[in-house]
Design a protein around this motif. Structure first.
Motif, PDB file in Angstrom:
ATOM      1  N   ARG A  12       0.828  -1.156   0.016  1.00 10.12           N
ATOM      2  CA  ARG A  12       0.012  -0.133   0.090  1.00 10.12           C
ATOM      3  C   ARG A  12       0.893   1.176   0.000  1.00 10.12           C
ATOM      4  N   LEU A  13       1.797   1.010   0.728  1.00 12.05           N
ATOM      5  CA  LEU A  13       2.800   2.372   0.734  1.00 12.05           C
ATOM      6  C   LEU A  13       3.553   2.618  -0.520  1.00 12.05           C
ATOM      7  N   ALA A  14       3.872   1.608  -1.196  1.00  5.51           N
ATOM      8  CA  ALA A  14       4.576   1.539  -2.399  1.00  5.51           C
ATOM      9  C   ALA A  14       3.746   2.172  -3.362  1.00  5.51           C
ATOM     10  N   ALA A  15       2.305   1.838  -3.551  1.00  5.66           N
ATOM     11  CA  ALA A  15       1.343   2.560  -4.276  1.00  5.66           C
ATOM     12  C   ALA A  15       1.161   3.756  -4.208  1.00  5.66           C
ATOM     13  N   ARG A  16       0.875   4.275  -2.968  1.00  3.10           N
ATOM     14  CA  ARG A  16       0.542   5.638  -2.639  1.00  3.10           C
ATOM     15  C   ARG A  16       1.655   6.440  -2.911  1.00  3.10           C
ATOM     16  N   LEU A  17       2.946   6.078  -2.718  1.00  7.40           N
ATOM     17  CA  LEU A  17       3.990   7.052  -3.034  1.00  7.40           C
ATOM     18  C   LEU A  17       4.371   6.927  -4.502  1.00  7.40           C
ATOM     19  N   ARG A  18       4.098   5.892  -5.174  1.00  5.88           N
ATOM     20  CA  ARG A  18       4.230   5.996  -6.794  1.00  5.88           C
ATOM     21  C   ARG A  18       3.077   6.782  -7.339  1.00  5.88           C
ATOM     22  N   GLN A  19       1.963   6.808  -6.734  1.00  5.02           N
ATOM     23  CA  GLN A  19       0.700   7.551  -7.184  1.00  5.02           C
ATOM     24  C   GLN A  19       0.943   8.840  -7.007  1.00  5.02           C
ATOM     25  N   ALA A  20       1.448   9.300  -5.832  1.00  5.52           N
ATOM     26  CA  ALA A  20       1.914  10.709  -5.536  1.00  5.52           C
ATOM     27  C   ALA A  20       2.893  11.254  -6.458  1.00  5.52           C
ATOM     28  N   ARG A  21       4.070  10.800  -6.502  1.00  6.09           N
ATOM     29  CA  ARG A  21       4.809  11.118  -7.295  1.00  6.09           C
ATOM     30  C   ARG A  21       4.503  11.160  -8.969  1.00  6.09           C
ATOM     31  N   GLU A  22       3.605  10.321  -9.497  1.00  8.13           N
ATOM     32  CA  GLU A  22       3.431  10.518 -10.821  1.00  8.13           C
ATOM     33  C   GLU A  22       2.483  11.613 -10.980  1.00  8.13           C
ATOM     34  N   GLN A  23       1.378  11.713 -10.079  1.00  7.61           N
ATOM     35  CA  GLN A  23       0.402  12.726 -10.082  1.00  7.61           C
ATOM     36  C   GLN A  23       1.216  14.379 -10.083  1.00  7.61           C
ATOM     37  N   ARG A  24       2.475  14.251  -9.557  1.00  2.16           N
ATOM     38  CA  ARG A  24       3.255  15.570  -9.589  1.00  2.16           C
ATOM     39  C   ARG A  24       3.984  15.642 -10.769  1.00  2.16           C
ATOM     40  N   ASP A  25       4.150  14.534 -11.526  1.00  5.01           N
ATOM     41  CA  ASP A  25       4.875  14.384 -12.768  1.00  5.01           C
ATOM     42  C   ASP A  25       6.404  14.462 -12.319  1.00  5.01           C
ATOM     43  N   LEU A  26       6.746  13.644 -11.390  1.00  2.00           N
ATOM     44  CA  LEU A  26       8.139  13.557 -11.094  1.00  2.00           C
ATOM     45  C   LEU A  26       8.646  12.076 -11.516  1.00  2.00           C
ATOM     46  N   THR A  27      10.140  12.299 -11.758  1.00  2.00           N
ATOM     47  CA  THR A  27      10.677  10.830 -12.159  1.00  2.00           C
ATOM     48  C   THR A  27      10.996  10.370 -10.568  1.00  2.00           C
ATOM     49  N   GLN A  28      11.381   9.287 -10.645  1.00  2.00           N
ATOM     50  CA  GLN A  28      12.137   8.305  -9.496  1.00  2.00           C
ATOM     51  C   GLN A  28      13.497   9.277  -9.115  1.00  2.00           C
ATOM     52  N   GLU A  29      14.075   9.740 -10.377  1.00  2.00           N
ATOM     53  CA  GLU A  29      15.362  10.301  -9.942  1.00  2.00           C
ATOM     54  C   GLU A  29      14.996  11.715  -9.303  1.00  2.00           C
ATOM     55  N   GLN A  30      14.182  12.487  -9.893  1.00  2.00           N
ATOM     56  CA  GLN A  30      13.711  13.724  -9.285  1.00  2.00           C
ATOM     57  C   GLN A  30      13.350  13.607  -7.807  1.00  2.00           C
ATOM     58  N   LEU A  31      12.481  12.759  -7.400  1.00  2.00           N
ATOM     59  CA  LEU A  31      12.027  12.442  -6.039  1.00  2.00           C
ATOM     60  C   LEU A  31      13.111  12.330  -5.129  1.00  2.00           C
ATOM     61  N   ALA A  32      14.144  11.319  -5.673  1.00  2.00           N
ATOM     62  CA  ALA A  32      15.474  11.121  -4.700  1.00  2.00           C
ATOM     63  C   ALA A  32      16.159  12.067  -4.484  1.00  2.00           C
ATOM     64  N   VAL A  33      16.449  13.165  -5.616  1.00  2.00           N
ATOM     65  CA  VAL A  33      17.366  14.361  -5.216  1.00  2.00           C
ATOM     66  C   VAL A  33      16.590  15.171  -4.104  1.00  2.00           C
ATOM     67  N   ARG A  34      15.028  15.396  -4.260  1.00  2.00           N
ATOM     68  CA  ARG A  34      14.239  16.266  -3.581  1.00  2.00           C
ATOM     69  C   ARG A  34      14.090  15.700  -2.174  1.00  2.00           C
ATOM     70  N   ALA A  35      14.350  14.409  -1.931  1.00  2.00           N
ATOM     71  CA  ALA A  35      14.112  13.698  -0.591  1.00  2.00           C
ATOM     72  C   ALA A  35      15.566  13.678  -0.047  1.00  2.00           C
ATOM     73  N   GLY A  36      16.730  13.613  -0.740  1.00  2.00           N
ATOM     74  CA  GLY A  36      17.963  13.392  -0.307  1.00  2.00           C
ATOM     75  C   GLY A  36      18.287  11.855  -0.098  1.00  2.00           C
ATOM     76  N   VAL A  37      17.458  11.205  -0.904  1.00  2.00           N
ATOM     77  CA  VAL A  37      17.776   9.556  -0.811  1.00  2.00           C
ATOM     78  C   VAL A  37      18.513   9.112  -2.143  1.00  2.00           C
ATOM     79  N   CYS A  38      18.950   7.934  -2.143  1.00  2.00           N
ATOM     80  CA  CYS A  38      19.446   7.293  -3.515  1.00  2.00           C
ATOM     81  C   CYS A  38      18.134   6.902  -4.149  1.00  2.00           C
ATOM     82  N   VAL A  39      18.560   7.095  -5.559  1.00  2.00           N
ATOM     83  CA  VAL A  39      17.320   6.700  -6.454  1.00  2.00           C
ATOM     84  C   VAL A  39      16.884   4.993  -6.430  1.00  2.00           C
ATOM     85  N   SER A  40      18.030   4.399  -5.940  1.00  2.00           N
ATOM     86  CA  SER A  40      17.687   2.916  -5.827  1.00  2.00           C
ATOM     87  C   SER A  40      16.725   2.758  -4.764  1.00  2.00           C
TER      88      SER A  40
END
Length: 83
Positions: A21-49
């Motif tokens: 559920r957490l995975a789906a919610r985070l992915r949905q929120a990221r996609e709604q904001r038109d962010l790539t996984q890389e962009q989210l990682a940079v904004r959050a200060g975590v590794c893209v992996s």
């Protein structure tokens, strides 16, 4: 506790459904904001992996501060992620 290292294996965790559920919610929120996984990682200060693994439910018990950072980067509260 000797011999215990790292996080639990997916098959050993009691939080498998919650991780999905957490995975789906985070992915949905990221996609709604038109962010790539890389962009989210940079904004959050975590590794893209880390983002990728959480979104694929490969990390069943992610760190609290990792989730807080990702939520903040998405403009969400922890309550938003839970619902």
């Amino acid at each position: 506790m000797a011999g215990i290292r790292g996080r639990r294996k997916r098959s050993e965790s009691r939080y498998t459904a919650e991780a999905s559920r957490l995975a789906a919610r985070l992915r949905q929120a990221r996609e709604q904001r038109d962010l790539t996984q890389e962009q989210l990682a940079v904004r959050a200060g975590v590794c893209v992996s880390t983002v990728r693994k959480i979104e694929r439910s490969e990390v069943v018990e992610p760190g609290y501060f990792t989730i807080v950072a990702m939520a903040k980067a998405l403009g969400l509260s922890l309550v938003d992620i839970e619902s």
